[in-house]
Scaffold this motif. Structure first.
Motif, short mmCIF file in Angstrom:
data_model
loop_
_atom_site.label_atom_id
_atom_site.label_comp_id
_atom_site.label_asym_id
_atom_site.label_seq_id
_atom_site.Cartn_x
_atom_site.Cartn_y
_atom_site.Cartn_z
N THR A 137 -59.73 34.74 45.35
CA THR A 137 -60.25 36.09 45.54
C THR A 137 -61.30 36.06 46.65
O THR A 137 -61.63 34.98 47.17
CB THR A 137 -60.85 36.65 44.24
N GLU A 138 -61.81 37.25 46.99
CA GLU A 138 -62.92 37.32 47.93
C GLU A 138 -64.10 37.92 47.19
O GLU A 138 -63.95 38.57 46.16
CB GLU A 138 -62.57 38.21 49.13
N THR A 139 -65.28 37.71 47.70
CA THR A 139 -66.44 38.40 47.14
C THR A 139 -67.41 38.70 48.27
O THR A 139 -67.52 37.93 49.22
CB THR A 139 -67.07 37.58 46.00
N GLY A 140 -68.05 39.85 48.17
CA GLY A 140 -69.05 40.21 49.16
C GLY A 140 -70.40 39.83 48.59
O GLY A 140 -70.90 38.73 48.77
N ALA A 141 -70.97 40.75 47.82
CA ALA A 141 -72.28 40.51 47.22
C ALA A 141 -72.23 39.42 46.16
O ALA A 141 -73.23 38.79 45.88
CB ALA A 141 -72.79 41.81 46.62
N GLY A 142 -71.09 39.23 45.53
CA GLY A 142 -70.96 38.12 44.59
C GLY A 142 -70.72 38.49 43.14
O GLY A 142 -70.40 37.63 42.33
N GLN A 143 -70.85 39.78 42.77
CA GLN A 143 -70.63 40.17 41.36
C GLN A 143 -69.21 39.83 40.91
O GLN A 143 -69.01 39.28 39.83
CB GLN A 143 -70.83 41.68 41.15
N TRP A 144 -68.26 40.19 41.73
CA TRP A 144 -66.87 39.97 41.35
C TRP A 144 -66.57 38.47 41.31
O TRP A 144 -65.92 37.98 40.38
CB TRP A 144 -65.93 40.71 42.31
N VAL A 161 -63.12 31.08 45.79
CA VAL A 161 -63.76 32.36 46.13
C VAL A 161 -64.13 32.35 47.60
O VAL A 161 -64.97 31.54 48.04
CB VAL A 161 -65.04 32.58 45.30
N TYR A 162 -63.49 33.21 48.38
CA TYR A 162 -63.88 33.36 49.78
C TYR A 162 -65.05 34.34 49.84
O TYR A 162 -64.90 35.52 49.55
CB TYR A 162 -62.69 33.84 50.62
N MET A 163 -66.20 33.80 50.14
CA MET A 163 -67.42 34.62 50.11
C MET A 163 -67.85 34.92 51.54
O MET A 163 -68.00 33.99 52.35
CB MET A 163 -68.52 33.86 49.37
N PRO A 187 -67.37 29.77 52.33
CA PRO A 187 -67.89 30.82 53.21
C PRO A 187 -66.80 31.25 54.19
O PRO A 187 -66.12 30.40 54.77
CB PRO A 187 -69.06 30.15 53.93
N SER A 188 -66.63 32.57 54.34
CA SER A 188 -65.55 33.11 55.17
C SER A 188 -66.12 33.82 56.39
O SER A 188 -67.07 34.58 56.25
CB SER A 188 -64.72 34.09 54.32
N PRO A 189 -65.57 33.64 57.58
CA PRO A 189 -64.34 32.91 57.90
C PRO A 189 -64.50 31.38 57.80
O PRO A 189 -65.57 30.85 58.06
CB PRO A 189 -64.05 33.32 59.35
N SER A 190 -63.39 30.73 57.42
CA SER A 190 -63.38 29.29 57.24
C SER A 190 -62.22 28.68 58.02
O SER A 190 -61.35 29.40 58.52
CB SER A 190 -63.18 28.97 55.76
N GLY A 205 -69.45 31.94 65.31
CA GLY A 205 -70.77 32.39 64.87
C GLY A 205 -70.76 33.71 64.12
O GLY A 205 -71.82 34.22 63.77
N THR A 206 -69.60 34.31 63.86
CA THR A 206 -69.57 35.57 63.12
C THR A 206 -70.01 35.35 61.68
O THR A 206 -69.80 34.28 61.10
CB THR A 206 -68.15 36.21 63.13
N GLY A 207 -70.63 36.39 61.09
CA GLY A 207 -71.08 36.32 59.70
C GLY A 207 -69.99 36.68 58.70
O GLY A 207 -70.19 36.65 57.50
N GLY A 208 -68.83 37.07 59.24
CA GLY A 208 -67.71 37.38 58.36
C GLY A 208 -67.73 38.81 57.88
O GLY A 208 -68.67 39.57 58.15
N SER A 209 -66.65 39.21 57.19
CA SER A 209 -66.54 40.55 56.64
C SER A 209 -65.64 40.47 55.42
O SER A 209 -64.92 39.49 55.23
CB SER A 209 -65.90 41.49 57.67
N LEU A 210 -65.69 41.52 54.61
CA LEU A 210 -64.86 41.55 53.42
C LEU A 210 -63.38 41.53 53.81
O LEU A 210 -62.56 40.84 53.17
CB LEU A 210 -65.18 42.81 52.61
N GLY A 211 -63.03 42.25 54.87
CA GLY A 211 -61.64 42.30 55.31
C GLY A 211 -61.12 40.91 55.65
O GLY A 211 -60.00 40.54 55.29
N CYS A 212 -61.95 40.14 56.34
CA CYS A 212 -61.56 38.79 56.72
C CYS A 212 -61.43 37.90 55.48
O CYS A 212 -60.49 37.11 55.35
CB CYS A 212 -62.60 38.25 57.69
N ALA A 213 -62.37 38.05 54.54
CA ALA A 213 -62.33 37.25 53.32
C ALA A 213 -61.07 37.57 52.51
O ALA A 213 -60.44 36.66 51.93
CB ALA A 213 -63.59 37.49 52.49
#
Ligand SMILES: *Cc1c(COP(=O)(O)O)cnc(C)c1O
Length: 455
Positions: A137-144, A161-163, A187-190, A205-213
């Protein structure tokens, strides 16, 4: 204080729901089917099988069974954190000096801190039952991610978990909770997937996004034997699992002869709100009540109140099936100053259809007003609420104040989806006085709408 209705209304273990409630069995108009983006044709079970567990797909496509059994193996897990308390907000009523009676259902009494565990438990159980070895799965803030890690530990599944990378870096303790439950946090992107490697090459150097995760988690699931992908909101089967919230409320209310006039919930992907209202909405669709259902969203991410009802991708990477829903466009990004969660561009197709057909209404609120309500609530009812949940608190307070102004007595129920312990950076902004409101302009929205695919 002696009251006829106790401060906390608990159900016994025997009174807990043994079935979920499928509101679709009562809907006269079903939402249009998911479309396969490659063919433009409705998704079949076979289209979905490489990605999701079989049982979840059956539930996703089920429009006829009103009740769907909660297997004993899931009820075993629910027992650890359910029933959740239904609280009569006597102290909030007193503070507001309102004739309204206010109730809230608190879903934050578990380590993951939110309602998300209700569906995590079900989805992990079904994956195990199907004989799968792992899920992603992916997670942004981490609750899921936390909820799914807890469920995977309980049922004995491996979990990746792709975070989103910035979250993993900014929330190292959240990451540690997930790892403590035995899940692998990437950590995503990986460089573990094609999608991740491509993005790393294009945007080092991107910080990633939910879409990418999401892209990474789906790719990992379909390219790994005995592995599936799991999603924490939006889809019909997730709403189904969340109906346990509404069913518990309904049973508790019936014990005391209470009829809600207004039911309020925050809406991100729509699963908690859809689950809270499900059994009450089923009755409304059958003409048995006239409850005012209110979904509350941030003014900075207003998918219901300002979005378009259109087929769109469920993710910003445009790899998921297309869903007919209220959407700001899969390319929409809320302004960086938005701190209150609920940043999803789309909305559950079930909630969208009910809204489109006029069975519920939506309200948007600005975040400074949301945090003002959160602090008011924390001080009088004791619980530090999640910013997401505080959207519902804001509107419950506004409705109660309207009752006061109009001298009307109403029974209000709202969903308190979680605790705010994981969002202290947002509270810090509020306490420091640096929180600002941002409402997207028509031009901002037009950019997002341009990302909706033309069919
Ligand atoms: C994820 C989350 C939400 C959003 O839930 P949806 O079901 O996607 O609308 C709301 N509150 C909390 C505390 C959450 O963690």
């Amino acid at each position: 204080m002696a009251h006829e209705i106790p401060y906390k209304i608990y159900l016994t273990e025997q009174e807990m729901p043994k079935t979920w409630y499928n509101v679709k069995a009562h809907m006269k108009t079903q939402h249009p089917p998911f479309l396969n983006p490659a063919t433009g044709k409705p998704c079949t079970k076979a289209d979905l099988q490489p990605v999701f567990c079989d049982e979840c797909i059956d539930q996703e496509l089920n429009e006829t069974d009103e009740y769907i059994e909660i297997p004993e193996g899931i009820r075993d897990f629910y027992r650890m954190f359910r029933p959740s308390p239904l609280v009569r907000a006597y102290y909030l009523e007193r503070l507001l000096d309102t004739p309204a009676e206010i109730y809230y259902k608190f879903e934050g009494n578990n380590t993951s801190g939110s309602h998300k565990l209700n569906s995590a438990a079900a989805q992990a159980y079904y994956a195990k039952k199907q004989g799968l070895k792992s899920i992603t799965t992916e997670t942004g803030a981490g609750q899921w991610g936390t909820a799914l890690a807890m469920a995977s530990a309980f049922y004995g599944l491996n979990l990746d978990v792709y975070m989103v990378k910035v979250s993993a870096e900014q929330k190292p303790y959240r990451r540690e909770v997930i790892r403590t439950y035995g899940a692998n946090v990437i950590p995503s992107p990986s460089d573990t997937t094609e999608a991740g490697r491509k993005i790393l090459k294009e945007f080092p150097g991107t910080g990633g996004s939910l879409g990418c995760a999401i892209s990474e988690a789906v790719e990992k699931a379909v390219s790994t034997p005995s592995c599936r992908y799991v999603l924490g909101s939006v889809l019909d089967h997730v709403l189904l699992h969340q109906s346990v919230i509404g069913l518990e409320c309904k049973t508790a209310f019936e014990k005391y002869g209470i009829q809600p006039d207004t039911v309020i919930g925050c809406v991100g992907g729509g699963s908690n709100f859809g689950g809270l209202i499900a059994p009450f909405m089923g009755d409304k669709l059958d003409g048995k009540n006239d409850i005012d259902f209110i979904g509350v969203e941030p003014a900075s991410c207003p998918s219901l109140t300002r979005g378009k009802f259109a087929y769109d991708f469920c993710d910003s990477a445009k790899i998921t099936p297309l869903a007919k829903m209220y959407t700001l466009g899969c390319g929409f990004m809320p302004s960086p100053n938005h701190a209150g969660g609920l940043r999803y561009h789309g909305m559950s197709p079930v909630v969208s259809q009910l809204y489109h057909d006029g069975y519920l209404r939506a309200v948007s609120v600005e975040q400074s007003k949301v945090f003002e309500a959160a602090v008011m609530f924390a001080k009088c009812e004791g619980i530090l609420p999640a910013p997401e949940s505080s959207h519902a608190i804001r509107v419950a307070i506004d409705e109660a104040l309207r009752c006061k102004a109009e001298g009307k007595k109403k029974t209000i129920l709202f969903g308190l989806t979680g605790t705010g312990y994981f969002d202290l950076a947002a509270y810090k902004q509020y306490n420091d006085g640096t929180m600002t409101d941002y409402v997207p302009t028509e031009e901002d929205l037009a950019k997002g709408f341009a990302s909706i695919p033309k069919l």
